[in-house]
Design an enzyme around this catalytic site. Structure first.
Site, mmCIF file in Angstrom:
data_model
loop_
_atom_site.group_PDB
_atom_site.id
_atom_site.type_symbol
_atom_site.label_atom_id
_atom_site.label_comp_id
_atom_site.label_asym_id
_atom_site.label_seq_id
_atom_site.Cartn_x
_atom_site.Cartn_y
_atom_site.Cartn_z
ATOM 1 N N GLN A 1 -13.466 4.044 10.095
ATOM 2 C CA GLN A 1 -14.833 3.529 10.180
ATOM 3 C C GLN A 1 -14.906 2.110 9.613
ATOM 4 O O GLN A 1 -15.837 1.373 9.871
ATOM 5 C CB GLN A 1 -15.754 4.521 9.449
ATOM 6 C CG GLN A 1 -17.040 4.025 8.855
ATOM 7 C CD GLN A 1 -16.948 3.835 7.355
ATOM 8 O OE1 GLN A 1 -15.844 3.646 6.815
ATOM 9 N NE2 GLN A 1 -18.080 3.899 6.681
ATOM 10 N N LYS B 1 0.141 3.053 5.924
ATOM 11 C CA LYS B 1 -0.747 1.936 6.248
ATOM 12 C C LYS B 1 0.007 0.627 6.409
ATOM 13 O O LYS B 1 -0.360 -0.208 7.239
ATOM 14 C CB LYS B 1 -1.819 1.786 5.157
ATOM 15 C CG LYS B 1 -2.888 2.854 5.197
ATOM 16 C CD LYS B 1 -3.973 2.574 4.162
ATOM 17 C CE LYS B 1 -5.067 3.634 4.249
ATOM 18 N NZ LYS B 1 -6.121 3.420 3.223
ATOM 19 N N CYS C 1 -10.837 -16.093 -15.715
ATOM 20 C CA CYS C 1 -10.105 -15.039 -15.023
ATOM 21 C C CYS C 1 -11.019 -13.814 -14.941
ATOM 22 O O CYS C 1 -12.138 -13.824 -15.462
ATOM 23 C CB CYS C 1 -8.785 -14.721 -15.724
ATOM 24 S SG CYS C 1 -8.928 -13.677 -17.197
ATOM 25 N N CYS D 1 -15.578 5.078 -3.375
ATOM 26 C CA CYS D 1 -16.124 5.087 -2.006
ATOM 27 C C CYS D 1 -16.129 6.499 -1.418
ATOM 28 O O CYS D 1 -17.029 6.843 -0.646
ATOM 29 C CB CYS D 1 -15.301 4.179 -1.096
ATOM 30 S SG CYS D 1 -15.481 2.430 -1.440
ATOM 31 N N ASP E 1 0.874 -1.180 0.000
ATOM 32 C CA ASP E 1 0.000 0.000 0.000
ATOM 33 C C ASP E 1 0.909 1.227 0.000
ATOM 34 O O ASP E 1 1.950 1.214 0.653
ATOM 35 C CB ASP E 1 -0.915 0.011 1.242
ATOM 36 C CG ASP E 1 -2.202 0.800 1.014
ATOM 37 O OD1 ASP E 1 -3.286 0.257 1.247
ATOM 38 O OD2 ASP E 1 -2.109 1.976 0.585
#
Lengths: 94, 284
Positions: free
Chosen positions: B74, B88, B184, B201, B64
């Site tokens: 959250q 992260k 795949c 998101c 990441d």
């Protein structure tokens, strides 16, 4: 006999509902039911169809849980009474 | 069979695995000998990392390039309030080490690209795709197909999730004429949506517990694959709707004209693909 589309992910948001009933039934094709859907919910058109009116490659079409593009006759697949149709796109959130 | 090297502490820690016939000490040793690369330490990656570490997957890579933000907490439960602002991968690695010192955790603070995907992925037995964008998803699919690496796929949108598993075992299936070729990701979705057509998101929001469910299913499939037990979600796409609390499974088949996994593929290298667009073959 009307046919119900079930819509997944952002397609449901664009259509304003997860379930949309269209005026297509036994003897009509899946493509005809898709045209009815897009006519009824025009916000879907650009997301589902290309500028040429072809189905976008990442949109999958199910008839009673079976992918008509892979296992049946694509949009030419003929509807039978009581069929349930679905459209699902890829999602990418993680 | 693996050499059994479980010490007394491990027999205690993994006792609820070891006593089951389906796992036993041999299965636990397989987990300890396995390596998994989790791409993304966010909503999906958090529960996957936690359960893979708890299960004793011996070597866990985490990729990441982001830092923890308060709005992540959250749903990205591997991170805590004190981790805001930290990379992260560091936060997730600390969690793993605190949970299970058996695990060799390898943080990779980078964005996975066509240039580094081989260096990152080829060191691991299985990849768990917990990324948050189509470019990474198509890149991982293509590389894993080309190298025959197993890939656990999960993705979310607001209240819905999609999960499947790709063993990418084509040569062994080809030898068995009765076996269907495995699909795949591109068999299901040949190209990504045009950039900007599907909101993310940050724009649409996401139910915090949703990636918990989906990431746990992804981890379940990885554990079963390593153990060689049960039926993995290959050839089936599981679609989960948290709002309706429904799970629907759709059969997904190999596409004989798939651009990457067919017998005569258009994509022979990840260098052939423009991943930042619709993940199509490059024009040049």
């Amino acid at each position: 006999m009307p046919t119900e589309w079930k819509l997944f992910a952002d397609l449901a948001e664009r259509a304003g509902d997860k379930h949309v009933t269209v005026d297509a039934g036994a003897g009509d094709t899946v493509g005809a039911a898709l045209t009815e859907l897009v006519d009824d919910r025009p916000d879907l058109e650009g997301r589902v169809l290309t500028d040429d009116g072809e189905l976008r490659s990442q949109i999958n079409v199910l008839r009673n849980g079976t992918n008509v593009l892979v296992e049946e006759e694509g949009l030419e697949t003929e509807l039978e009474e009581g069929d349930e149709l679905a459209l699902f796109p890829p999602v990418s959130g993680g | 069979m693996s050499d059994l090297r479980l010490d007394a502490t491990q027999l205690d820690r993994y006792s609820r695995h070891v006593i089951m016939d389906e796992i036993g000490p041999e299965g636990q040793q397989r987990l300890l000998d396995a390596s998994v690369l989790v791409v993304g330490a966010g909503g999906l990656g958090s529960p996957a990392i936690q359960y893979l570490a708890a299960a004793g997957v011996g070597r866990l890579g985490i990729v990441d390039d982001d830092v923890v933000e308060r709005s992540n907490l959250q749903r990205q439960i591997v991170h805590g309030d004190d981790d805001v602002g930290r990379p992260k991968v560091e936060s997730a690695a600390d969690y793993v080490t605190a949970l299970n010192p058996d695990i060799d955790v390898e943080p990779h603070e980078t964005r996975i690209t066509a240039a580094n995907v081989a260096d990152l992925v080829d060191e691991y037995d299985v990849v768990l795709d917990a990324s948050d964008n189509f470019a990474t998803r198509y890149l991982l699919n293509d590389h894993c197909v080309l190298t025959g690496t197993a890939l656990s796929h999960g993705a979310i949108y607001r209240f819905e999730g999609q999960v499947t598993f790709f063993t990418n075992e084509r040569s062994s299936k080809a030898a068995d004429e009765d076996a269907d070729a495995p699909p795949c990701y591109r068999c299901i979705f040949p190209e990504a949506p045009e950039p900007g057509t599907v909101p993310d998101c940050a724009t649409t929001g996401v139910l915090g517990v949703l990636p918990g469910t989906v990431g746990c299913i992804q981890a379940t499939e990885v554990v079963k694959y390593i153990l060689g037990k049960g039926e993995v979600l290959e050839g089936r796409l599981l679609m989960y709707d948290a709002m309706d609390m429904t799970f629907e499974t759709v059969d997904v088949l190999a596409n004989p004209s798939c651009p990457v996994c067919s017998d005569d593929p258009e994509i022979e290298s990840v260098e052939d693909v423009a991943y930042e667009g619709s993940c199509q073959i490059s024009a040049d």
